[in-house]
Design a protein around this motif. Structure first.
Motif, PDB file in Angstrom:
ATOM      1  N   LEU A  41       0.850  -1.241  -0.204  1.00 30.51           N
ATOM      2  CA  LEU A  41      -0.005   0.105   0.085  1.00 30.51           C
ATOM      3  C   LEU A  41       0.750   1.333   0.086  1.00 30.51           C
ATOM      4  N   ASP A  42       1.954   1.062   0.763  1.00 28.80           N
ATOM      5  CA  ASP A  42       2.942   2.426   0.818  1.00 28.80           C
ATOM      6  C   ASP A  42       3.546   2.570  -0.774  1.00 28.80           C
TER       7      ASP A  42
ATOM      8  N   ALA B  98      -8.226   2.925  -4.175  1.00 29.17           N
ATOM      9  CA  ALA B  98      -8.723   1.688  -4.428  1.00 29.17           C
ATOM     10  C   ALA B  98      -8.150   0.391  -4.173  1.00 29.17           C
ATOM     11  N   ALA B  99      -6.943   0.469  -3.959  1.00 31.30           N
ATOM     12  CA  ALA B  99      -6.166  -0.707  -3.186  1.00 31.30           C
ATOM     13  C   ALA B  99      -6.273  -0.670  -1.636  1.00 31.30           C
ATOM     14  N   GLU B 100      -6.488   0.451  -0.970  1.00 30.15           N
ATOM     15  CA  GLU B 100      -7.059   0.325   0.537  1.00 30.15           C
ATOM     16  C   GLU B 100      -8.371  -0.125   0.404  1.00 30.15           C
ATOM     17  N   GLU B 101      -9.183   0.316  -0.348  1.00 34.26           N
ATOM     18  CA  GLU B 101     -10.910  -0.137  -0.182  1.00 34.26           C
ATOM     19  C   GLU B 101     -10.562  -1.641  -0.547  1.00 34.26           C
TER      20      GLU B 101
ATOM     21  N   ARG C 284       3.112   6.444  -5.615  1.00 27.20           N
ATOM     22  CA  ARG C 284       3.310   6.758  -7.061  1.00 27.20           C
ATOM     23  C   ARG C 284       2.369   7.963  -7.427  1.00 27.20           C
ATOM     24  N   ASP C 285       1.951   8.664  -6.381  1.00 26.01           N
ATOM     25  CA  ASP C 285       1.138  10.085  -6.669  1.00 26.01           C
ATOM     26  C   ASP C 285      -0.134   9.788  -7.385  1.00 26.01           C
ATOM     27  N   ASP C 286      -0.784   8.576  -7.198  1.00 33.52           N
ATOM     28  CA  ASP C 286      -1.911   8.356  -7.724  1.00 33.52           C
ATOM     29  C   ASP C 286      -3.065   8.037  -6.841  1.00 33.52           C
ATOM     30  N   ARG C 287      -3.792   9.063  -6.033  1.00 33.61           N
ATOM     31  CA  ARG C 287      -4.618   8.874  -5.150  1.00 33.61           C
ATOM     32  C   ARG C 287      -5.626   7.704  -5.550  1.00 33.61           C
ATOM     33  N   GLU C 288      -6.106   7.799  -6.637  1.00 38.11           N
ATOM     34  CA  GLU C 288      -7.279   6.948  -7.048  1.00 38.11           C
ATOM     35  C   GLU C 288      -6.813   5.479  -7.042  1.00 38.11           C
ATOM     36  N   VAL C 289      -5.622   5.092  -7.221  1.00 34.76           N
ATOM     37  CA  VAL C 289      -5.147   3.697  -7.251  1.00 34.76           C
ATOM     38  C   VAL C 289      -4.812   3.507  -5.876  1.00 34.76           C
ATOM     39  N   SER C 290      -4.393   4.381  -5.072  1.00 33.03           N
ATOM     40  CA  SER C 290      -4.024   4.017  -3.586  1.00 33.03           C
ATOM     41  C   SER C 290      -5.266   3.796  -2.803  1.00 33.03           C
TER      42      SER C 290
ATOM     43  N   VAL D  35     -12.349  -4.681   1.866  1.00 34.52           N
ATOM     44  CA  VAL D  35     -13.390  -5.597   1.403  1.00 34.52           C
ATOM     45  C   VAL D  35     -13.024  -7.001   1.535  1.00 34.52           C
ATOM     46  N   LEU D  36     -11.774  -7.298   1.393  1.00 26.38           N
ATOM     47  CA  LEU D  36     -11.179  -8.612   1.604  1.00 26.38           C
ATOM     48  C   LEU D  36     -11.281  -8.955   3.223  1.00 26.38           C
ATOM     49  N   MET D  37     -10.696  -7.938   4.043  1.00 26.22           N
ATOM     50  CA  MET D  37     -10.794  -8.183   5.325  1.00 26.22           C
ATOM     51  C   MET D  37     -12.182  -8.323   5.858  1.00 26.22           C
ATOM     52  N   ASP D  38     -13.167  -7.510   5.399  1.00 31.51           N
ATOM     53  CA  ASP D  38     -14.437  -7.598   5.822  1.00 31.51           C
ATOM     54  C   ASP D  38     -14.939  -9.083   5.651  1.00 31.51           C
ATOM     55  N   PHE D  39     -14.776  -9.305   4.193  1.00 33.95           N
ATOM     56  CA  PHE D  39     -15.215 -10.823   3.838  1.00 33.95           C
ATOM     57  C   PHE D  39     -14.638 -11.790   4.759  1.00 33.95           C
ATOM     58  N   TYR D  40     -13.441 -12.138   4.847  1.00 28.96           N
ATOM     59  CA  TYR D  40     -12.690 -13.242   5.519  1.00 28.96           C
ATOM     60  C   TYR D  40     -13.094 -12.867   6.994  1.00 28.96           C
ATOM     61  N   GLY D  41     -13.323 -11.687   7.559  1.00 27.50           N
ATOM     62  CA  GLY D  41     -13.672 -11.508   8.914  1.00 27.50           C
ATOM     63  C   GLY D  41     -15.119 -11.943   9.288  1.00 27.50           C
ATOM     64  N   ALA D  42     -15.801 -11.626   8.313  1.00 32.33           N
ATOM     65  CA  ALA D  42     -17.331 -12.341   8.504  1.00 32.33           C
ATOM     66  C   ALA D  42     -17.345 -13.900   8.206  1.00 32.33           C
ATOM     67  N   GLY D  43     -16.579 -14.360   7.419  1.00 26.45           N
ATOM     68  CA  GLY D  43     -16.316 -15.853   7.410  1.00 26.45           C
ATOM     69  C   GLY D  43     -15.794 -16.479   8.536  1.00 26.45           C
ATOM     70  N   LEU D  44     -14.749 -15.997   9.193  1.00 30.47           N
ATOM     71  CA  LEU D  44     -14.290 -16.503  10.478  1.00 30.47           C
ATOM     72  C   LEU D  44     -15.554 -16.250  11.699  1.00 30.47           C
ATOM     73  N   ALA D  45     -15.943 -15.090  11.686  1.00 31.73           N
ATOM     74  CA  ALA D  45     -17.094 -15.095  12.665  1.00 31.73           C
ATOM     75  C   ALA D  45     -18.089 -15.790  12.555  1.00 31.73           C
ATOM     76  N   ARG D  46     -18.632 -16.241  11.388  1.00 29.11           N
ATOM     77  CA  ARG D  46     -19.621 -17.308  10.876  1.00 29.11           C
ATOM     78  C   ARG D  46     -19.262 -18.755  11.189  1.00 29.11           C
ATOM     79  N   ILE D  47     -17.914 -18.963  11.147  1.00 26.76           N
ATOM     80  CA  ILE D  47     -17.122 -20.192  11.397  1.00 26.76           C
ATOM     81  C   ILE D  47     -17.432 -20.643  12.785  1.00 26.76           C
ATOM     82  N   MET D  48     -16.924 -19.320  13.670  1.00 27.85           N
ATOM     83  CA  MET D  48     -16.881 -19.588  15.249  1.00 27.85           C
ATOM     84  C   MET D  48     -18.470 -19.717  15.612  1.00 27.85           C
ATOM     85  N   HIS D  49     -19.250 -18.836  15.042  1.00 29.95           N
ATOM     86  CA  HIS D  49     -20.682 -18.895  15.488  1.00 29.95           C
ATOM     87  C   HIS D  49     -21.315 -20.248  15.287  1.00 29.95           C
ATOM     88  N   LEU D  50     -21.019 -20.855  14.233  1.00 24.98           N
ATOM     89  CA  LEU D  50     -21.686 -22.211  13.866  1.00 24.98           C
ATOM     90  C   LEU D  50     -21.068 -23.171  14.843  1.00 24.98           C
TER      91      LEU D  50
END
Length: 190
Positions: free
Chosen positions: A28-29, A42-45, A34-40, A49-64
């Protein structure tokens, strides 16, 4: 190979959370430099998104696993769309494609009954057939049912990349039997 060497190899193959986090930050750094704020941004987003997806999956596993499913823990995991999608994404799901397609159809069968036909693994195409209209026969109702079935299939079997629906006229339905009073005969008509 000794047990100690095998254990060291297994540990080396398992990603370290701290090292992985550092690596993500470095990438990310580099993008931010690269001085392209849009790319930076998008990468952070993407990372969020991936962290939210995997976090939700792990939370669901633990709940089940912790919900007292009475020894049904592994089966409860396999019936869950989010957990299944994570397992399939990483080629860890223990069930084959046909079983997962059946599980997907079972998950929506009450509202949207459908049957699976052939699955062509080379093209990713699954043939489907609606088994009951379940509604008024309106095109919008049929489209909603098809979308619900396709969404379930995509969660349980993401290797299905397209579907082909059998046309309603292709179904073999029993002929309509008309029951009515017998027409009068010459003997009864007089």
């Amino acid at each position: 190979m000794s047990a100690r060497t095998a254990e060291a190899t297994d540990r080396a193959a398992v990603p370290n959370a701290e090292a992985t986090g550092r690596h993500v930050e470095e990438v990310l750094d580099r993008l931010a430099q690269r001085d392209d704020r849009e790319v930076s941004a998008a990468a952070e987003e993407l990372v969020r998104v991936l962290m939210d997806f995997y976090g939700a999956g792990l939370a669901r596993i633990m709940h089940l696993l912790g919900s007292g499913t009475g020894g049904d823990g592994p089966q409860a995991l396999l019936r869950d769309e989010l957990v299944t999608s994570l397992l399939v994404l990483h080629d860890l799901h223990p069930e084959d494609t046909a079983t997962r397609i059946g599980r997907a159809l079972d998950s929506v069968r009450r509202q949207h009954p459908a049957e699976a036909g052939e699955f062509d693994a080379a093209t990713g195409t699954l043939r489907l057939r609606a088994t009951d209209s379940g509604g008024c026969g309106c095109p919008s109702t049929d489209q909603q049912a098809r979308q619900a079935v396709e969404a379930a299939v995509s969660c349980f079997a993401p290797e299905v990349t397209s579907t082909q629906w059998e046309a309603a006229g292709d179904r073999s339905e029993p002929a309509l039997l008309q029951i009515s009073r017998r027409p009068p005969t010459a003997a009864t008509a007089s």
